[in-house]
Design an enzyme around this catalytic site. Sequence first.
Site, PDB file in Angstrom:
ATOM      1  N   CYS A  71       0.823  -1.212   0.000  1.00  0.00           N
ATOM      2  CA  CYS A  71       0.000   0.000   0.000  1.00  0.00           C
ATOM      3  C   CYS A  71       0.853   1.256   0.000  1.00  0.00           C
ATOM      4  O   CYS A  71       0.509   2.254  -0.642  1.00  0.00           O
ATOM      5  CB  CYS A  71      -0.951   0.001   1.190  1.00  0.00           C
ATOM      6  N   HIS A 109      -2.371   1.082   7.327  1.00  0.00           N
ATOM      7  CA  HIS A 109      -2.669   1.056   5.898  1.00  0.00           C
ATOM      8  C   HIS A 109      -2.882   2.477   5.400  1.00  0.00           C
ATOM      9  O   HIS A 109      -3.354   3.336   6.141  1.00  0.00           O
ATOM     10  CB  HIS A 109      -3.932   0.219   5.667  1.00  0.00           C
ATOM     11  N   ASP A 124      -8.457   2.499  -3.504  1.00  0.00           N
ATOM     12  CA  ASP A 124      -7.427   1.724  -2.821  1.00  0.00           C
ATOM     13  C   ASP A 124      -6.909   0.637  -3.760  1.00  0.00           C
ATOM     14  O   ASP A 124      -7.565  -0.376  -3.983  1.00  0.00           O
ATOM     15  CB  ASP A 124      -8.023   1.082  -1.558  1.00  0.00           C
TER      16      ASP A 124
END
Length: 259
Positions: A71, A109, A124
Amino acid sequence: MFDVDRYLARIGCAGETGVDIATLRKLHRDHLMAIPYNGATQDFADGVRLVDLDEDATFETCVIQGRGGTCFQLNRLFSRLLTELGYDVTLLAASTAEGREASGLDVEHMFHRVALDGADWLVDVGYPGPSYVEPLLVTDAVQSQYGCQYRLVDRGSRTALQRRGRITRWSVVYTFTPEARQWGDWKEMEEFLVREIAADTGPRDGRNILCGRTLDNGQAVLKGRRYLTVRDGREETRTITDDDEHQRLVSHLLSDAFG
């Protein structure tokens, strides 16, 4: 090194430069299908760098070479792509139940919110899965994608993103707040990882593997020895015990020929 045209071409979206929800959906979905989540690209051998990330070098490794990333790599690059195309992007932080229990941090995250035509959308491309394949509208309503349902549930100080398949119950993907973040907020996460790496003396037997890929009708995720596939909302999980099969599966998930 970072190049919008090369980026778009790599994810199969050459010429898709519009600033509208149809284009955003295509960019998001095609990015997930073209570029895998690959925890192995986050190499901490020469130190932990989540904040002072070399975006050009990361772009070459994760996007041009197609090796994928985490991420911290993928969502940071995708944010830059969207911003250069003209989207209004806000950085957000989230945490999974497992990650928060391990670190005690709410910046486990990173993902983003995009403001577009009077609405807010969650984007995302850096979560291993299973999760939303296309941008998710910030609303109280239940939303459906590829056989799965998603909803945002108010939990007081935080919002829980929940998901369920065709025959599974609601489960939490991650929780977050609407607070706009800065890259520097992840210094805490850097310090936590430094401590974890220093204390880690366990075996390297495949248990630390984490990779994921999006299909045209779902997702596939390998976490350690656990392999989960979601196709049209139907989930199947099995444990990979054979080392050769495990390695073949990792290679396949990270291959451009995956499908």
